[in-house]
Design a protein around this motif. Structure first.
Motif, PDB file in Angstrom:
ATOM      1  N   THR A 298       0.564  -1.023  -0.077  1.00 12.21           N
ATOM      2  CA  THR A 298       0.251   0.080  -0.573  1.00 12.21           C
ATOM      3  C   THR A 298       0.694   1.429  -0.364  1.00 12.21           C
ATOM      4  O   THR A 298       0.652   2.222  -0.855  1.00 12.21           O
ATOM      5  N   ARG A 299       1.484   1.133   1.020  1.00  9.57           N
ATOM      6  CA  ARG A 299       3.238   2.345   0.996  1.00  9.57           C
ATOM      7  C   ARG A 299       3.795   2.591  -0.571  1.00  9.57           C
ATOM      8  O   ARG A 299       3.448   3.750  -1.034  1.00  9.57           O
ATOM      9  N   THR A 300       3.841   1.448  -1.785  1.00  7.32           N
ATOM     10  CA  THR A 300       3.663   1.554  -3.174  1.00  7.32           C
ATOM     11  C   THR A 300       2.846   2.544  -3.492  1.00  7.32           C
ATOM     12  O   THR A 300       3.501   2.607  -4.560  1.00  7.32           O
ATOM     13  N   LEU A 301       1.712   1.742  -3.867  1.00  7.45           N
ATOM     14  CA  LEU A 301       1.190   1.656  -4.479  1.00  7.45           C
ATOM     15  C   LEU A 301      -0.015   2.949  -4.411  1.00  7.45           C
ATOM     16  O   LEU A 301      -0.587   4.241  -5.384  1.00  7.45           O
ATOM     17  N   THR A 302       0.364   3.587  -2.963  1.00  2.00           N
ATOM     18  CA  THR A 302      -0.771   5.044  -2.741  1.00  2.00           C
ATOM     19  C   THR A 302       0.031   5.796  -1.755  1.00  2.00           C
ATOM     20  O   THR A 302      -0.356   6.843  -1.567  1.00  2.00           O
ATOM     21  N   GLY A 303       1.488   5.465  -1.487  1.00  2.00           N
ATOM     22  CA  GLY A 303       1.768   6.113  -0.268  1.00  2.00           C
ATOM     23  C   GLY A 303       1.515   6.699   1.319  1.00  2.00           C
ATOM     24  O   GLY A 303       2.338   6.860   1.763  1.00  2.00           O
ATOM     25  N   ARG A 304       0.688   5.063   1.412  1.00  2.00           N
ATOM     26  CA  ARG A 304      -0.118   5.217   2.736  1.00  2.00           C
ATOM     27  C   ARG A 304       0.185   3.201   3.186  1.00  2.00           C
ATOM     28  O   ARG A 304      -0.747   2.767   2.866  1.00  2.00           O
TER      29      ARG A 304
ATOM     30  N   HIS B  65      -9.409   2.034  -0.194  1.00  2.00           N
ATOM     31  CA  HIS B  65      -9.418   1.151  -1.426  1.00  2.00           C
ATOM     32  C   HIS B  65      -9.667   2.050  -2.966  1.00  2.00           C
ATOM     33  O   HIS B  65      -9.199   1.818  -3.381  1.00  2.00           O
ATOM     34  N   LEU B  66     -10.454   3.105  -2.317  1.00  2.00           N
ATOM     35  CA  LEU B  66     -10.408   4.477  -3.718  1.00  2.00           C
ATOM     36  C   LEU B  66      -9.790   4.861  -4.288  1.00  2.00           C
ATOM     37  O   LEU B  66      -9.631   4.574  -5.848  1.00  2.00           O
ATOM     38  N   ASN B  67      -8.571   4.894  -3.798  1.00  2.00           N
ATOM     39  CA  ASN B  67      -7.237   5.328  -4.820  1.00  2.00           C
ATOM     40  C   ASN B  67      -6.481   4.608  -4.846  1.00  2.00           C
ATOM     41  O   ASN B  67      -5.983   4.634  -6.380  1.00  2.00           O
ATOM     42  N   LEU B  68      -6.985   3.021  -5.129  1.00  2.00           N
ATOM     43  CA  LEU B  68      -6.265   1.680  -5.532  1.00  2.00           C
ATOM     44  C   LEU B  68      -7.493   1.765  -7.443  1.00  2.00           C
ATOM     45  O   LEU B  68      -6.474   1.231  -8.269  1.00  2.00           O
TER      46      LEU B  68
ATOM     47  N   GLU C 248      -1.366  -2.210   8.090  1.00  2.00           N
ATOM     48  CA  GLU C 248      -1.524  -3.021   8.434  1.00  2.00           C
ATOM     49  C   GLU C 248      -1.893  -4.278   7.615  1.00  2.00           C
ATOM     50  O   GLU C 248      -2.865  -4.160   7.174  1.00  2.00           O
ATOM     51  N   LEU C 249      -1.594  -5.159   8.091  1.00  2.00           N
ATOM     52  CA  LEU C 249      -2.104  -6.416   7.844  1.00  2.00           C
ATOM     53  C   LEU C 249      -3.188  -6.444   7.746  1.00  2.00           C
ATOM     54  O   LEU C 249      -4.168  -7.177   7.649  1.00  2.00           O
ATOM     55  N   GLY C 250      -3.351  -6.453   9.578  1.00 10.44           N
ATOM     56  CA  GLY C 250      -4.099  -6.991  10.334  1.00 10.44           C
ATOM     57  C   GLY C 250      -5.882  -5.822  10.228  1.00 10.44           C
ATOM     58  O   GLY C 250      -6.525  -6.451  10.340  1.00 10.44           O
ATOM     59  N   TYR C 251      -5.729  -5.360   9.402  1.00 13.09           N
ATOM     60  CA  TYR C 251      -6.836  -4.472   8.722  1.00 13.09           C
ATOM     61  C   TYR C 251      -7.093  -4.206   6.914  1.00 13.09           C
ATOM     62  O   TYR C 251      -7.679  -3.891   6.243  1.00 13.09           O
ATOM     63  N   VAL C 252      -6.192  -5.279   6.391  1.00 12.91           N
ATOM     64  CA  VAL C 252      -6.325  -5.569   5.261  1.00 12.91           C
ATOM     65  C   VAL C 252      -8.444  -5.888   4.386  1.00 12.91           C
ATOM     66  O   VAL C 252      -8.422  -5.187   3.439  1.00 12.91           O
ATOM     67  N   GLU C 253      -8.506  -6.769   4.780  1.00 13.51           N
ATOM     68  CA  GLU C 253      -9.757  -6.825   4.294  1.00 13.51           C
ATOM     69  C   GLU C 253     -10.822  -5.561   4.980  1.00 13.51           C
ATOM     70  O   GLU C 253     -11.887  -5.814   4.075  1.00 13.51           O
TER      71      GLU C 253
END
Length: 599
Positions: free
Chosen positions: A139-145, A555-558, A148-153
């Motif tokens: 997420t840092r690579t793709l959106t800059g933010r 999510h919206l940035n992706l 944590e894995l524990g919040y991905v869903e």
């Protein structure tokens, strides 16, 4: 000669129907009770109400080529007047449905060449990007933010998580449709024009032959796996008495099937390493994801109402898939031959046993109950996430109403704000979230999905049901009054008095933002509560930091530059006025920063 200047058809000329095998037709009764013949050709629809012309439509679908004048005999009675037939045929030529030139076989289309050129120019990762355990890096690579894995869903729906994974055949699970596209590597893929009759026949977008070969190799165990998942799911959600599915249950089952390989990839202990997934699992995912997409599309059409409990059969699903062009996408068409599509629908919906009598199995049967739980929790997340974007559409509408009152042709703050909101509004319109009808219809479907997902979870009792609507109707608190006042002050400080001196505009915008932020805080809290259950299923520790709206907005940035994307409302105020708003379930924090010159 332009399309508008097509010359009238001569009775002695030969006309061609180059895409005859692509037509789909049906008889339906319109709201007035009149029986109509409807013919679908791509995004075009021909409707014939007049009974005397319906044989003309039926006969048209049987022709590859014909002498124009012979069409006067396409009737059950007296020949049709040539003038009327000429009008019909000329209109069909004008719409590029009929052609005056014999079709030429083509192995490649101009559209596909453009896709290949875009693919050649696309900046793609050269090394795999994968969520587990590297969510923060991705997420840092793709959106800059970082997240944590524990919040991905809680940020990204479960049914999309496995798309970028790579299986043991070195193919992305999502093939050309990987989401997000920025995680899709370049893979050698063979394409060809689709030869199958129906909506995808010789479409400009080609079919993925590489994916078809893989699916064919693993077809029998793929069907076995779907049957095994079906057994467990129907123990929780029985079929209707007539043997048909509820449309919402079919969507939930599709999500549960996708959840099996996803959970095995995403769990903390003994996850499937990226690049080693059994191709049977990736095949099960690919073939089922199409059913999920059709089911959710059908539930979200208020003009053709099909709520959660709408009964659906394999035959109806196939017809609607053809009629509404779900075998097509912007990157290619479904490569499955008709006999495989029929067999899959019969297996999935009717439970058709395998011809050789073999026992259904996924090869990972012990994982199925937990995977279905994971999929149902994912539906709860999905319903909350996407209903929030509906409410964001309403907030955009309220704010747009105010900024349109501002007459500021200059490049001042109010002029820039108005311009930005108008640009976003153009993006929102294709999502249909600018209409109250769509928002309300979709909202009712999210209620059904969210609440029915709980009914399939272990130990569920009706008196423990978590209701959906209260999440979106939080009680007003002192914090809301503080947020509203702070927004008025910061809007005034950053943008000044609106040209014309109408201070009520600032108050109305602050109120619209305050209402949305109250809902957003409530949703963020509900998402985090569900995520705690998801982390138990995945064997993970829950993060110590609170989940926030800016985490969800990843999510919206992706999704930027994809079909049906919603812009994130709070980015408007950050980028145009330097107002940064971050909320957790408990609080909203408002700060200001310099406005980037490139915003």
């Amino acid at each position: 000669m332009s399309r508008e200047e097509v010359s009238p058809v001569d009775p002695h000329e030969t006309l061609y129907l180059p895409m005859r095998r692509r037509f789909v037709s049906e008889y339906v009764s319109n709201p007035e009770g009149v029986r109509e013949l409807r013919i679908y050709y791509g995004l075009k629809e021909i409707t014939i109400e007049e009974p005397e012309l319906q044989p003309f439509g039926e006969n048209l679908l049987k022709q590859d080529e014909f002498m124009a004048g012979s069409a006067t005999t396409w009737t059950n009675g007296e020949p049709l007047p040539w003038q009327r037939v000429q009008e019909l045929l000329t209109a069909l030529v004008k719409e590029n449905i009929l052609s005056r030139e014999a079709p030429k076989a083509a192995t490649e289309t101009a559209y596909h060449k453009r896709l290949l050129q875009m693919e050649a120019e696309r900046v793609a990762p050269t090394e795999p990007l994968w969520w587990n355990p590297d969510t923060a890096h991705v997420t840092r690579t793709l959106t800059g933010r970082p997240l944590e894995l524990g919040y991905v869903e809680a940020m990204l729906p479960v049914h999309r998580l496995a798309h970028p994974a790579i299986d043991a055949e070195n193919r992305h699970v999502g093939e050309s449709n990987v989401f997000p596209d920025t995680m899709r590597m370049k893979k050698e893929t063979e394409f060809k024009a689709c030869p199958y009759p129906g909506s995808r026949y010789r479409d400009d977008a080609l079919m993925n032959v590489t994916a078809l070969r893989s699916m064919t190799r693993h077809w029998k165990p793929t069907l076995q796996g779907v049957l095994k998942m079906r057994e467990e799911f129907l123990r929780r959600y029985p079929l209707l008495p007539d043997g048909r599915w509820r449309l919402g249950d079919l969507h939930a089952f599709s999500c549960a099937v996708l959840a099996l390989p996803t959970l095995m990839l995403m769990r903390q202990h003994d996850p499937i390493p990226n690049g080693t997934m059994d191709p049977v699992l990736s095949s099960i995912f690919r073939v089922t994801d199409g059913v999920r997409m059709v089911a959710i599309y059908l539930m979200h059409l208020p003009e053709q109402p099909m709520p959660y409990d709408h009964p659906i059969s394999a035959a109806e699903l196939l017809h609607l898939t053809e009629r509404d062009n779900h075998f097509l996408s912007t990157r290619g068409v479904c490569a499955g031959p008709p006999h495989m599509v029929d067999e899959f629908f019969a297996t999935m919906l009717d439970g058709k046993p395998l011809a050789d009598g073999s026992t259904p199995t996924t090869g990972h049967d012990a994982e199925i109950p937990k995977a279905i739980d994971y999929g149902l929790r994912g539906i709860q997340h999905y319903s909350l996430q996407f209903n929030l974007w509906s409410h964001m559409g309403l907030a955009y509408e309220r704010i747009r109403e105010q900024v349109l009152k501002v007459e500021d042709p200059s490049e001042g703050p109010w002029g820039k704000l108005r311009k930005r909101v108008e640009l976003d509004w153009k993006i929102i319109i294709p999502t249909r979230q600018h209409t109250s009808v769509q928002r309300e219809w979709a909202g009712d479907r999210y209620v059904e999905m969210f609440e029915n997902a709980q009914r399939g979870l272990p130990g569920f009792r009706e008196d423990t049901l978590v209701r959906f609507k209260p999440v979106y109707t939080p009680e007003r608190t002192a914090q809301d009054a503080r947020v509203a006042q702070q927004l008025r002050e910061v809007l005034h400080a950053r943008a000044g008095t609106p040209p014309g001196g109408d201070e009520s505009i600032i108050g109305a915008i602050a109120d619209a933002l305050t209402d949305f932020l109250a809902k957003e805080r409530s949703v963020v809290g509900a998402l985090e509560d569900i995520q705690r259950h998801v982390n138990v299923l995945a064997g993970r520790e829950h993060p110590t930091r609170r989940f926030t709206n800016l985490d969800l907005a990843i999510h919206l940035n992706l999704r930027k530059n994809t079909i049906g994307v919603m812009p994130y409302l709070l980015e408007v105020f950050k980028e145009q006025l330097g107002i940064i708003i971050e909320s957790s379930a408990d609080t909203t924090r408002i700060e200001t920063a310099a406005v980037a010159s490139a915003a």
